[in-house]
Design a protein around this motif. Structure first.
Motif, PDB file in Angstrom:
ATOM      1  N   ALA A   1      83.007  50.437  26.674  1.00 27.95           N
ATOM      2  CA  ALA A   1      80.881  51.757  26.624  1.00 27.95           C
ATOM      3  C   ALA A   1      80.687  50.268  27.732  1.00 27.95           C
ATOM      4  O   ALA A   1      80.375  49.269  27.570  1.00 27.95           O
ATOM      5  CB  ALA A   1      80.182  50.858  25.231  1.00 27.95           C
ATOM      6  N   PRO A   2      79.943  51.201  28.533  1.00 29.94           N
ATOM      7  CA  PRO A   2      78.369  50.077  29.005  1.00 29.94           C
ATOM      8  C   PRO A   2      77.733  49.481  28.496  1.00 29.94           C
ATOM      9  O   PRO A   2      77.057  49.525  27.809  1.00 29.94           O
ATOM     10  CB  PRO A   2      78.320  51.255  30.249  1.00 29.94           C
ATOM     11  CG  PRO A   2      78.122  52.112  29.645  1.00 29.94           C
ATOM     12  CD  PRO A   2      79.281  52.196  28.488  1.00 29.94           C
ATOM     13  N   ALA A   3      77.435  48.039  29.266  1.00 31.64           N
ATOM     14  CA  ALA A   3      76.692  47.454  28.294  1.00 31.64           C
ATOM     15  C   ALA A   3      75.320  47.842  28.560  1.00 31.64           C
ATOM     16  O   ALA A   3      74.750  47.885  29.503  1.00 31.64           O
ATOM     17  CB  ALA A   3      76.826  45.857  28.975  1.00 31.64           C
ATOM     18  N   LEU A   4      74.242  47.704  27.574  1.00 35.92           N
ATOM     19  CA  LEU A   4      73.009  48.658  27.424  1.00 35.92           C
ATOM     20  C   LEU A   4      72.008  47.095  27.749  1.00 35.92           C
ATOM     21  O   LEU A   4      72.447  46.211  26.741  1.00 35.92           O
ATOM     22  CB  LEU A   4      72.572  49.246  26.912  1.00 35.92           C
ATOM     23  CG  LEU A   4      73.437  50.660  26.639  1.00 35.92           C
ATOM     24  CD1 LEU A   4      73.297  51.656  25.428  1.00 35.92           C
ATOM     25  CD2 LEU A   4      72.761  51.152  27.629  1.00 35.92           C
ATOM     26  N   PRO A   5      70.915  47.420  28.135  1.00 34.35           N
ATOM     27  CA  PRO A   5      70.163  45.726  28.279  1.00 34.35           C
ATOM     28  C   PRO A   5      69.455  45.918  26.366  1.00 34.35           C
ATOM     29  O   PRO A   5      69.127  47.181  25.964  1.00 34.35           O
ATOM     30  CB  PRO A   5      68.821  46.061  28.823  1.00 34.35           C
ATOM     31  CG  PRO A   5      68.951  47.587  29.124  1.00 34.35           C
ATOM     32  CD  PRO A   5      70.420  47.731  29.234  1.00 34.35           C
ATOM     33  N   TYR A   6      69.121  45.145  26.374  1.00 38.31           N
ATOM     34  CA  TYR A   6      69.104  43.994  24.571  1.00 38.31           C
ATOM     35  C   TYR A   6      67.431  44.315  24.442  1.00 38.31           C
ATOM     36  O   TYR A   6      67.063  42.596  25.360  1.00 38.31           O
ATOM     37  CB  TYR A   6      70.155  43.074  24.578  1.00 38.31           C
ATOM     38  CG  TYR A   6      69.378  42.672  22.774  1.00 38.31           C
ATOM     39  CD1 TYR A   6      69.846  43.768  21.556  1.00 38.31           C
ATOM     40  CD2 TYR A   6      68.617  41.747  22.434  1.00 38.31           C
ATOM     41  CE1 TYR A   6      69.023  43.607  20.614  1.00 38.31           C
ATOM     42  CE2 TYR A   6      68.471  41.558  20.579  1.00 38.31           C
ATOM     43  CZ  TYR A   6      68.812  42.310  20.121  1.00 38.31           C
ATOM     44  OH  TYR A   6      68.753  41.716  18.696  1.00 38.31           O
ATOM     45  N   THR A   7      66.523  44.702  23.486  1.00 37.67           N
ATOM     46  CA  THR A   7      65.299  44.128  23.087  1.00 37.67           C
ATOM     47  C   THR A   7      64.977  44.352  22.263  1.00 37.67           C
ATOM     48  O   THR A   7      66.013  45.148  21.456  1.00 37.67           O
ATOM     49  CB  THR A   7      64.321  45.604  24.037  1.00 37.67           C
ATOM     50  OG1 THR A   7      64.424  46.184  23.322  1.00 37.67           O
ATOM     51  CG2 THR A   7      64.484  45.591  25.547  1.00 37.67           C
ATOM     52  N   ARG A   8      65.032  42.940  21.642  1.00 38.89           N
ATOM     53  CA  ARG A   8      64.180  42.989  20.434  1.00 38.89           C
ATOM     54  C   ARG A   8      62.941  43.488  19.597  1.00 38.89           C
ATOM     55  O   ARG A   8      62.263  43.080  20.960  1.00 38.89           O
ATOM     56  CB  ARG A   8      63.675  41.171  20.097  1.00 38.89           C
ATOM     57  CG  ARG A   8      65.449  40.399  20.443  1.00 38.89           C
ATOM     58  CD  ARG A   8      65.359  38.887  20.184  1.00 38.89           C
ATOM     59  NE  ARG A   8      65.718  39.023  18.906  1.00 38.89           N
ATOM     60  CZ  ARG A   8      65.837  37.191  18.491  1.00 38.89           C
ATOM     61  NH1 ARG A   8      65.709  36.850  19.034  1.00 38.89           N
ATOM     62  NH2 ARG A   8      66.210  37.356  16.998  1.00 38.89           N
ATOM     63  N   THR A   9      63.015  43.990  18.568  1.00 38.46           N
ATOM     64  CA  THR A   9      61.746  45.002  17.892  1.00 38.46           C
ATOM     65  C   THR A   9      61.677  44.993  16.757  1.00 38.46           C
ATOM     66  O   THR A   9      62.605  43.996  16.308  1.00 38.46           O
ATOM     67  CB  THR A   9      61.991  46.432  18.161  1.00 38.46           C
ATOM     68  OG1 THR A   9      63.497  46.532  17.844  1.00 38.46           O
ATOM     69  CG2 THR A   9      62.528  46.829  19.662  1.00 38.46           C
TER      70      THR A   9
END
Length: 89
Positions: free
Chosen positions: A77-85
């Motif tokens: 699976a492609p890596a997606l950008p990670y954002t903390r919430t």
């Protein structure tokens, strides 16, 4: 017996065997008067009973099938950008 030592409890230890090893035998007489003898060894290979009254596993005279090996790469699976919430972000 040569190569056998005894610990403070009287348990035999064999010089050529590594680890804990125990051997023994026992017998009993059935109500019909038949004598059953059981000899056994317990070591790193597990408990190994032997006796004429014990069942013997069947001998396979054929080669057991082996699952095929597939020579291909699994998709990743492609890596997606990670954002903390959440709280504090």
């Amino acid at each position: 017996m040569q190569g056998v030592t005894y610990d403070s409890y009287g348990k035999e230890s064999y010089g050529e065997v590594l680890g804990n090893t125990n051997k023994g035998s026992s017998y009993w007489v059935s109500p019909e008067g038949q004598k059953f003898t059981l000899t056994w060894a317990a070591d790193e290979a597990g408990f190994q009973p032997k006796g004429d009254h014990l069942p013997v596993p069947p001998v396979h005279e054929y080669e057991l099938p082996v699952a095929p090996v597939h020579e291909y790469e699994l998709p990743v699976a492609p890596a997606l950008p990670y954002t903390r919430t959440g709280l504090g972000f």
